[in-house]
Enzyme design. Structure first.
Site, PDB file in Angstrom:
ATOM      1  CB  THR A   9      22.361  30.401 -43.617  1.00 36.20           C
ATOM      2  OG1 THR A   9      22.966  30.857 -42.403  1.00 36.20           O
ATOM      3  CG2 THR A   9      22.292  28.873 -43.607  1.00 36.20           C
ATOM      4  CB  THR A  43      20.510  36.247 -41.561  1.00 30.90           C
ATOM      5  OG1 THR A  43      19.263  36.425 -42.227  1.00 30.90           O
ATOM      6  CG2 THR A  43      20.646  37.254 -40.445  1.00 30.90           C
ATOM      7  CB  CYS A  44      24.808  33.208 -40.805  1.00 30.24           C
ATOM      8  SG  CYS A  44      23.375  32.448 -40.008  1.00 30.24           S
ATOM      9  CB  SER A  45      26.906  34.439 -45.294  1.00 30.65           C
ATOM     10  OG  SER A  45      27.092  33.090 -44.947  1.00 30.65           O
ATOM     11  CG  LEU A  67      31.252  35.598 -40.058  1.00 32.70           C
ATOM     12  CD1 LEU A  67      31.825  35.342 -38.670  1.00 32.70           C
ATOM     13  CD2 LEU A  67      31.408  34.361 -40.929  1.00 32.70           C
TER      14      LEU A  67
END
Length: 182
Positions: free
Chosen positions: A53, A55-57, A61
């Site tokens: 996703t 924001t996560c990627s 992270l």
């Protein structure tokens, strides 16, 4: 969870490479427990709604991955990324992200996430049950610091990000270590 609380004892279904298997898919199931990940270590745990996703990627992270040496300098042994995704998805995401420092924890059934009070519905996005975004400093299985994004709710219309960012967690560690040294 609250500072001082002990993490719940659960099992995680992981997949690990085993070259003795051979073939195109040389992986086997490897059951891990909470203790396997957290006992005897001081770690950063961060959780997010889903692998791959935006924001996560793009931010969370990579920020933890690229800042690993800074976290180590503050006494952190490991950094774990947890998501309510299965081991296959988490392994492919780790590969796509080129992870070398952050280790992944697949919480495919959401049991750990439920037991820490962070399991939310994301049906508004077609995700089903997922983790609310948070981070924690965990020392030998106990919560030392907790960083939860505001607005914990099912089907939240936004994806708050900031409280659990690598920068926020690292700043907390720097300040905490400065207080100890003073």
């Amino acid at each position: 969870m609250q500072t001082g609380a002990t993490l719940p004892q659960v099992t995680f279904q992981t997949r690990v490479r085993d070259d003795s298997i051979g073939g195109d898919n040389p992986f086997r199931w490897d059951v891990k427990t909470t203790a396997d990940f957290f006992a005897g270590k001081r770690v950063v745990l961060f959780a997010l709604p889903g692998a791959f996703t935006p924001t996560c990627s793009t931010f969370q992270l990579p920020g933890f991955e690229n800042g690993f040496a800074d976290f180590q300098a503050q006494g952190i042994d490991e950094i774990y990324c947890l998501s309510v995704n299965d081991a296959f998805v988490m392994n492919q995401w780790a590969k796509a992200q080129g992870l070398k420092n952050v280790k992944i924890i697949p919480d495919g059934s959401g049991e750990f996430t439920r037991r820490v009070g962070m399991l939310v519905r994301k049906d508004n996005l077609g995700f089903g049950l997922r983790s609310w975004r948070y981070a924690a400093i965990v020392n030998d299985g106990k919560i030392e610091a907790w960083f939860e994004e505001p607005g914990l709710a099912d089907n939240h219309g936004e994806d708050p990000y900031g409280v659990s960012s690598p920068e926020t967690v690292l700043n907390w560690l720097v300040e905490a270590n400065a207080e100890v040294a003073a």
